[in-house]
Design an enzyme around this catalytic site. Structure first.
Site, PDB file in Angstrom:
ATOM      1  N   LYS A 197      -8.414 -11.237  -6.293  1.00 46.31           N
ATOM      2  CA  LYS A 197      -7.036 -10.820  -6.581  1.00 46.31           C
ATOM      3  C   LYS A 197      -6.130 -11.494  -5.561  1.00 46.31           C
ATOM      4  O   LYS A 197      -6.031 -11.065  -4.407  1.00 46.31           O
ATOM      5  CB  LYS A 197      -6.910  -9.299  -6.527  1.00 46.31           C
ATOM      6  CG  LYS A 197      -5.597  -8.805  -7.079  1.00 46.31           C
ATOM      7  CD  LYS A 197      -5.630  -7.306  -7.299  1.00 46.31           C
ATOM      8  CE  LYS A 197      -4.372  -6.818  -7.998  1.00 46.31           C
ATOM      9  NZ  LYS A 197      -3.139  -7.109  -7.283  1.00 46.31           N
ATOM     10  N   CYS A 204       4.005 -16.105  35.463  1.00 47.49           N
ATOM     11  CA  CYS A 204       4.313 -15.674  36.815  1.00 47.49           C
ATOM     12  C   CYS A 204       3.473 -16.592  37.698  1.00 47.49           C
ATOM     13  O   CYS A 204       2.251 -16.627  37.586  1.00 47.49           O
ATOM     14  CB  CYS A 204       3.889 -14.216  37.014  1.00 47.49           C
ATOM     15  SG  CYS A 204       3.836 -13.758  38.750  1.00 47.49           S
ATOM     16  N   ALA A 257       0.830  -1.199   0.000  1.00 50.34           N
ATOM     17  CA  ALA A 257       0.000   0.000   0.000  1.00 50.34           C
ATOM     18  C   ALA A 257       0.869   1.256   0.000  1.00 50.34           C
ATOM     19  O   ALA A 257       0.561   2.246  -0.670  1.00 50.34           O
ATOM     20  CB  ALA A 257      -0.919  -0.007   1.212  1.00 50.34           C
ATOM     21  N   LYS A 259     -12.980  -8.392 -15.124  1.00 49.00           N
ATOM     22  CA  LYS A 259     -12.505  -8.513 -16.505  1.00 49.00           C
ATOM     23  C   LYS A 259     -13.694  -8.555 -17.456  1.00 49.00           C
ATOM     24  O   LYS A 259     -14.691  -9.218 -17.165  1.00 49.00           O
ATOM     25  CB  LYS A 259     -11.700  -9.808 -16.673  1.00 49.00           C
ATOM     26  CG  LYS A 259     -10.470  -9.898 -15.791  1.00 49.00           C
ATOM     27  CD  LYS A 259      -9.811 -11.274 -15.904  1.00 49.00           C
ATOM     28  CE  LYS A 259      -8.599 -11.354 -14.994  1.00 49.00           C
ATOM     29  NZ  LYS A 259      -8.024 -12.710 -14.967  1.00 49.00           N
ATOM     30  N   ARG A 290       6.930 -12.644 -13.678  1.00 49.02           N
ATOM     31  CA  ARG A 290       6.488 -11.564 -14.557  1.00 49.02           C
ATOM     32  C   ARG A 290       7.655 -10.667 -14.980  1.00 49.02           C
ATOM     33  O   ARG A 290       7.685 -10.176 -16.099  1.00 49.02           O
ATOM     34  CB  ARG A 290       5.425 -10.720 -13.847  1.00 49.02           C
ATOM     35  CG  ARG A 290       4.890  -9.646 -14.744  1.00 49.02           C
ATOM     36  CD  ARG A 290       3.645  -8.995 -14.186  1.00 49.02           C
ATOM     37  NE  ARG A 290       3.937  -8.080 -13.094  1.00 49.02           N
ATOM     38  CZ  ARG A 290       3.109  -7.123 -12.687  1.00 49.02           C
ATOM     39  NH1 ARG A 290       1.939  -6.986 -13.279  1.00 49.02           N
ATOM     40  NH2 ARG A 290       3.424  -6.339 -11.685  1.00 49.02           N
TER      41      ARG A 290
HETATM   42  S1  IVH Z   1      -5.170 -10.783 -14.483  1.00 46.11           S
HETATM   43  C1  IVH Z   1      -3.734  -8.153 -17.781  1.00 46.11           C
HETATM   44  N1  IVH Z   1      -6.319 -11.955 -12.469  1.00 46.11           N
HETATM   45  O1  IVH Z   1      -2.462  -8.897  -9.996  1.00 46.11           O
HETATM   46  C2  IVH Z   1      -4.315  -8.907 -16.658  1.00 46.11           C
HETATM   47  N2  IVH Z   1      -4.251 -10.851 -12.071  1.00 46.11           N
HETATM   48  O2  IVH Z   1      -1.575  -5.994 -10.924  1.00 46.11           O
HETATM   49  C3  IVH Z   1      -3.283  -9.576 -15.888  1.00 46.11           C
HETATM   50  N3  IVH Z   1      -3.431 -11.035  -9.781  1.00 46.11           N
HETATM   51  O3  IVH Z   1       0.508  -9.321 -11.725  1.00 46.11           O
HETATM   52  C4  IVH Z   1      -3.598 -10.056 -14.589  1.00 46.11           C
HETATM   53  N4  IVH Z   1      -5.099 -12.244  -9.010  1.00 46.11           N
HETATM   54  O4  IVH Z   1      -0.065 -11.067 -10.079  1.00 46.11           O
HETATM   55  C5  IVH Z   1      -5.263 -11.230 -12.881  1.00 46.11           C
HETATM   56  N5  IVH Z   1      -7.442 -13.082 -10.779  1.00 46.11           N
HETATM   57  C6  IVH Z   1      -6.393 -12.358 -11.188  1.00 46.11           C
HETATM   58  C7  IVH Z   1      -5.338 -11.996 -10.313  1.00 46.11           C
HETATM   59  C8  IVH Z   1      -4.289 -11.228 -10.806  1.00 46.11           C
HETATM   60  C9  IVH Z   1      -3.946 -11.662  -8.717  1.00 46.11           C
HETATM   61  C10 IVH Z   1      -2.199 -10.239  -9.762  1.00 46.11           C
HETATM   62  C11 IVH Z   1      -1.193 -10.663 -10.798  1.00 46.11           C
HETATM   63  C12 IVH Z   1      -0.858  -9.428 -11.555  1.00 46.11           C
HETATM   64  C13 IVH Z   1      -1.379  -8.337 -10.678  1.00 46.11           C
HETATM   65  C14 IVH Z   1      -1.862  -7.193 -11.518  1.00 46.11           C
END
Ligand code: IVH
Length: 685
Positions: free
Chosen positions: A120, A430, A40, A294, A141
């Site tokens: 995430k 104690c 953060a 997405k 990555r």
């Molecule tokens: S998609 C272009 N899906 O978040 C899309 N990323 O800041 C690429 N991450 O480096 C990522 N959970 O390490 C995607 N369900 C998820 C994810 C995810 C974690 C992380 C991943 C990526 C970072 C993006």
């Protein structure tokens, strides 16, 4: 820490400074696996830079960290060029920002948009390349274009398929997250502690450190897991039109796909998904730092395209951070009501997890040693949900030179008597029964809400009375010398009267509350209620053998032995007799009046019910002879589902085929003792 720009400061200079800082912290995070600041705090630096660049476009440079995917490639590993770049994600933190993202997309696409909503995962992004159906390369990555070859290490992870079976594409990149489950993390840190090794700060660091190893045997010993969530390049094989189809294909091909992924219509539903997980994130056995939304339709994704850094078709909904760094001012030891000596951290106050934290537990001697935190260190503090704040570890890179390790005290800070740690125990005690520190804790616990609930007798008051010799044990409360209380500063006639009334009222509390109040080791609220219900009177408990008490549902041998031991001491019996003489109630509720229809059955309640509080529902189950545990297992008879249920419990019930009941079903179960037949799974997706 980043300080805001002071008025009149030179933006160009600040931009340079920020870029340098971000570069430094990127290296610490991606290359050394030894971050000095939390995610953060890193994001805050990036946000500040992005803000300055937006206000001063002339300062934007193509190599600015705002224009690139974070990360770098260490010389330790062979570089691997990804077939398709691994981009990063733009982020939002609110419904408004989510809507703004939706609006921006309307510039590129029209018509209906469906969204895949994912968790995430807080781990390490991984790109798995399969050629001819075999795993040929696994890479981190890195900078998004070039990552590090960690194939040998990834091959040791059971969740990653080595081959894809018939019908596999000629080439496919499978992206996902390597992570360490909370259970595996705790077990690893327990092993580190037992071996006298330094513990890991969080599961993400542990996963990254375990993966970026020269020796794959180390990775193999670390219990890493994997969730796949994205496809990169694909040649010669199935053609997909929707992301959801790729996820189904991945699952069929043997990749772990997270069961909480949902396909949703409209940003309102998306927002609900995000907020649901913000609230329920701690029910998962892995850490998440947000959700990822997405666009599902791959043609729409194509039209949306990407910026230099992130796709326009996806966005991360970031949760507020639960970890922050701060200064550890000192380590102190507190003495609990059982005499347990608990080390705790005194911190430079820091806002984390929605509260200002200035104290955090350090658990016990071994944990301080394994974390090796020292007064003067910058430490990572975590506050997750309602759990008490915890110090996770020290930022070694920020340690001032010459900082001495902290030494656990050998004597009690309250009474000066030696502290004792028994062979095989992790806690230090104690053992002086007259220790004023323990007296204060025991008496204030007796007066606390969950026990005898005596208003106006909080810890500060108790301490003052103990120090003045007015109180030495809990029975003294009922013979308190109110004339002397009236001489204390701030104690006018009204306050004295209020206290007297509160003490009087507490005489009628149920037996279970009295049992809770006695500070018997291992005996909590649940055990006290069970014992009071089964025995009905203090005299029966005083006369009961360990075996008799262990027979009571919800008590068991450990509690029974502890209760028996407690009352074997004449000193404790004397306290009970003095309480009795003071008119304190010794009687429990009537022996079970309800038919024991649920004997041998186990019913789990999750979520909020309209007609019962959680406690009432559990009492209703236990009152009928059933068990009401906190988690679902093979032995669970039924799960009662209220509003906002625990996702993990529901998922487990579905997985094990345990019947799920609504409130009406629950009422029927209480009435008949039988699971109503019309029960079904009302769970989503
Ligand atoms: S998609 C272009 N899906 O978040 C899309 N990323 O800041 C690429 N991450 O480096 C990522 N959970 O390490 C995607 N369900 C998820 C994810 C995810 C974690 C992380 C991943 C990526 C970072 C993006």
């Amino acid at each position: 820490m980043p300080s805001g720009m002071s008025p009149g400061a030179d933006p160009a200079a600040r931009v340079d400074a920020l870029r340098e800082l971000i570069e430094h912290h990127s290296r610490r995070y991606y290359l050394d696996d030894a971050p000095e600041i939390t995610d953060a705090e890193f994001d805050a630096l990036l946000d500040e830079l992005a803000g300055l660049e937006a206000a001063h476009p002339e300062l934007v440079r193509p190599d600015s960290p705002t224009q690139r995917v974070g990360g770098a490639v260490s010389a330790l590993f062979t570089p691997v060029t990804h077939r398709q770049p691994m981009m990063s994600l733009d982020k939002t933190t609110s419904y408004e920002e989510l809507q703004a993202w939706g609006k921006r997309m309307e510039r590129y696409i029209s018509g209906e948009v469906r969204f895949t909503c994912e968790l995430k995962i807080d781990g390490l992004a991984m790109n798995l390349l399969y050629e001819g159906g075999r795993l040929t390369k696994a890479a981190t990555r890195g900078d998004g274009l070039v990552g590090e070859d960690v194939t040998a290490n990834v091959e040791t992870i059971r969740a990653v398929p080595r081959t894809l079976g018939p019908g596999a594409p000629d080439l496919v990149e499978v992206r996902g997250e390597i992570y360490m489950s909370t259970t595996a993390f705790d077990a690893l840190n327990d092993r580190q502690t037992a071996a006298g090794e330094r513990t890991f700060i969080n599961p993400r660091n542990a996963a990254a450190g375990s993966l970026r190893q020269k020796d794959p045997a180390v990775t193999a010993s670390r219990d890493l897991s994997f969730w796949s969530y994205q496809m990169g390049a694909i040649e010669g094989g199935p053609r997909f039109t929707r992301h959801w189809e790729t996820l189904e294909w991945l699952r069929d091909a043997g990749f772990p796909v997270n069961p909480e992924i949902r396909l949703l219509d409209g940003l309102e539903a998306v927002d609900e998904y995000c907020r649901h997980w913000l609230e329920h994130r701690h029910e998962l056995d892995y850490e998440i730092d947000g959700t990822v939304v997405k666009v599902d339709d791959l043609a729409q994704r194509g039209e949306l395209g990407a910026t230099s850094k992130a796709p326009r078709w996806a966005i991360a909904y970031k949760f507020p951070p639960e970890e922050r760094t701060t200064l550890l001012r000192d380590i102190m030891v507190s003495i609990g009501r059982t005499g347990k000596a608990t080390p705790f951290a005194m911190l430079e106050p820091v806002v984390v997890g929605g509260a200002t934290v200035s104290l955090a537990t350090l658990h016990n001697q071994d944990q301080v040693a394994a974390k090796d935190v020292r007064p003067g260190d910058t430490v990572v503090v975590r506050r997750a949900g309602d759990v008490i704040p915890e110090v996770r570890g020290a930022v070694l890179a920020a340690r001032p030179e010459g900082l001495a390790p902290w030494v656990f005290p050998s004597t009690c800070p309250a009474c000066g008597q030696p502290l004792v740690r028994l062979e095989g125990e992790s806690d230090t005690f104690c053992v002086n029964v007259d220790c004023p520190g323990q007296q204060v804790q025991r008496i204030s616990h007796f007066a606390s809400r969950g026990a005898m609930d005596i208003e106006h007798l909080g810890e500060r008051t108790v301490r003052a009375f103990v120090e003045a010799g007015l109180l030495t044990d809990v029975a003294d409360i009922y013979t308190l010398d109110y004339d002397r209380v009236a001489t204390f500063e701030g104690w006018g006639p009204t306050s004295v009267d209020n206290l007297r009334r509160a003490v009087d009222a507490s005489r009628d509390r149920p037996l279970a509350n009295l049992l809770v109040g006695l500070s018997i080791r291992h005996l909590g609220t649940t055990g006290s209620r069970a014992l009071a219900r089964a025995m009905g009177h203090m005299d029966r408990i005083l006369a009961a053998s360990t075996d008799e008490m262990a027979q009571v549902e919800g008590v068991g041998p450990v509690i029974a032995a502890s209760v028996h031991q407690f009352f074997a001491l004449q000193r404790n019996r004397d306290v009970v007799e003095r309480l009795r003489a003071a008119g304190v109630n010794m009687q429990g509720p009537e022996a079970p009046a309800l038919p024991q229809l649920l004997a041998g059955k186990s019913v789990v309640v999750t979520g909020t019910l309209a007609g019962w509080t959680r406690e009432e529902a559990e009492e209703a189950i236990k009152g009928r002879g059933g068990k009401a545990p906190g988690s679902v297992s093979k032995k669970t008879t039924a799960v009662v589902l209220g509003a906002e249920p625990g996702a993990a419990k529901l998922a487990k019930a579905n997985e094990l085929g345990v019947p799920v009941l609504d409130e009406a079903g629950f009422a029927a179960l209480l009435e008949t003792g039988e699971v109503p037949s019309a029960s079904q799974d009302p769970g989503p997706g």
